[in-house]
Design a protein around this motif. Structure first.
Motif, short mmCIF file in Angstrom:
data_model
loop_
_atom_site.label_atom_id
_atom_site.label_comp_id
_atom_site.label_asym_id
_atom_site.label_seq_id
_atom_site.Cartn_x
_atom_site.Cartn_y
_atom_site.Cartn_z
N THR A 40 0.83 -1.20 0.00
CA THR A 40 0.00 0.00 0.00
C THR A 40 0.87 1.26 0.00
N GLN A 41 1.90 1.27 0.84
CA GLN A 41 2.79 2.44 0.89
C GLN A 41 3.62 2.56 -0.38
N LEU A 42 4.04 1.43 -0.93
CA LEU A 42 4.79 1.45 -2.18
C LEU A 42 3.95 1.99 -3.32
N ALA A 43 2.68 1.64 -3.35
CA ALA A 43 1.77 2.16 -4.37
C ALA A 43 1.61 3.67 -4.21
N ALA A 44 1.57 4.15 -2.98
CA ALA A 44 1.45 5.59 -2.74
C ALA A 44 2.69 6.32 -3.26
N VAL A 45 3.86 5.75 -3.06
CA VAL A 45 5.10 6.35 -3.56
C VAL A 45 5.06 6.40 -5.09
N SER A 46 4.66 5.30 -5.68
CA SER A 46 4.59 5.22 -7.14
C SER A 46 3.63 6.27 -7.71
N LYS A 47 2.48 6.40 -7.09
CA LYS A 47 1.49 7.37 -7.57
C LYS A 47 2.03 8.80 -7.42
N ALA A 48 2.69 9.08 -6.32
CA ALA A 48 3.24 10.42 -6.10
C ALA A 48 4.28 10.75 -7.17
N LEU A 49 5.12 9.79 -7.51
CA LEU A 49 6.14 10.03 -8.54
C LEU A 49 5.50 10.19 -9.91
N ASP A 50 4.48 9.39 -10.20
CA ASP A 50 3.77 9.54 -11.47
C ASP A 50 3.16 10.93 -11.59
N ARG A 51 2.53 11.38 -10.53
CA ARG A 51 1.90 12.71 -10.55
C ARG A 51 2.95 13.81 -10.73
N ALA A 52 4.10 13.64 -10.12
CA ALA A 52 5.18 14.61 -10.29
C ALA A 52 5.63 14.64 -11.75
N GLY A 53 5.77 13.47 -12.34
CA GLY A 53 6.17 13.40 -13.74
C GLY A 53 5.16 14.05 -14.66
N PHE A 54 3.87 13.79 -14.41
CA PHE A 54 2.82 14.39 -15.23
C PHE A 54 2.81 15.91 -15.07
N ALA A 55 3.07 16.39 -13.86
CA ALA A 55 3.10 17.84 -13.63
C ALA A 55 4.25 18.48 -14.40
N ILE A 56 5.38 17.80 -14.47
CA ILE A 56 6.53 18.32 -15.21
C ILE A 56 6.20 18.37 -16.70
N VAL A 57 5.61 17.31 -17.22
CA VAL A 57 5.24 17.28 -18.64
C VAL A 57 4.20 18.36 -18.93
N ALA A 58 3.22 18.52 -18.05
CA ALA A 58 2.19 19.55 -18.26
C ALA A 58 2.82 20.93 -18.31
N LYS A 76 8.34 15.81 -28.71
CA LYS A 76 9.19 15.39 -27.61
C LYS A 76 8.39 15.33 -26.31
N MET A 77 7.55 16.34 -26.08
CA MET A 77 6.74 16.36 -24.86
C MET A 77 5.72 15.22 -24.89
N GLU A 78 5.17 14.94 -26.05
CA GLU A 78 4.22 13.84 -26.17
C GLU A 78 4.91 12.52 -25.84
N LYS A 79 6.14 12.34 -26.31
CA LYS A 79 6.89 11.13 -26.02
C LYS A 79 7.15 10.99 -24.52
N LEU A 80 7.49 12.10 -23.89
CA LEU A 80 7.71 12.07 -22.43
C LEU A 80 6.43 11.70 -21.70
N PHE A 81 5.32 12.28 -22.14
CA PHE A 81 4.04 11.96 -21.53
C PHE A 81 3.73 10.47 -21.64
N LEU A 82 3.93 9.93 -22.82
CA LEU A 82 3.62 8.52 -23.03
C LEU A 82 4.57 7.60 -22.26
N SER A 83 5.78 8.06 -21.98
CA SER A 83 6.70 7.25 -21.20
C SER A 83 6.21 7.09 -19.76
N LEU A 84 5.38 8.01 -19.30
CA LEU A 84 4.83 7.93 -17.95
C LEU A 84 3.54 7.14 -17.89
N ALA A 85 2.86 7.02 -19.02
CA ALA A 85 1.55 6.38 -19.03
C ALA A 85 1.65 4.86 -18.94
#
Length: 85
Positions: A40-58, A76-85
């Motif tokens: 559960t905690q590991l999933a929370a870490v993963s989600k937080a990092l994903d959201r950080a990545g999406f915020a950077i791409v946005a 290039k930005m689209e490629k970065l976005f898809l790398s997070l998805a």
């Protein structure tokens, strides 16, 4: 594309929080905690990092739009976005 440090403050804070959560996950593993709690905690870490990545791409996409970037920069930005998805 350069990131604006002021715009990245919330992202930096999110990553620092994730860093603390990850340290907690390591402690939980070392203590032999329950599998469900650790995952559960590991999933929370993963989600937080994903959201950080999406915020950077946005932020990068907003800069592309504001600065009239060419199609190459947008791709290039689209490629970065898809790398997070």
């Amino acid at each position: 594309m350069q990131l604006d440090p002021e715009e990245m403050t919330p992202v930096i804070n999110r990553i620092k929080r994730a860093q603390g959560q990850l340290a907690g996950v390591l402690r939980m593993l070392e203590e032999g905690r329950e599998c469900e709690d650790v995952v559960t905690q590991l999933a929370a870490v993963s989600k937080a990092l994903d959201r950080a990545g999406f915020a950077i791409v946005a932020s990068g996409l907003q800069q592309c739009l504001a600065n009239g970037a060419d199609e190459f920069d947008v791709k290039k930005m689209e490629k970065l976005f898809l790398s997070l998805a």
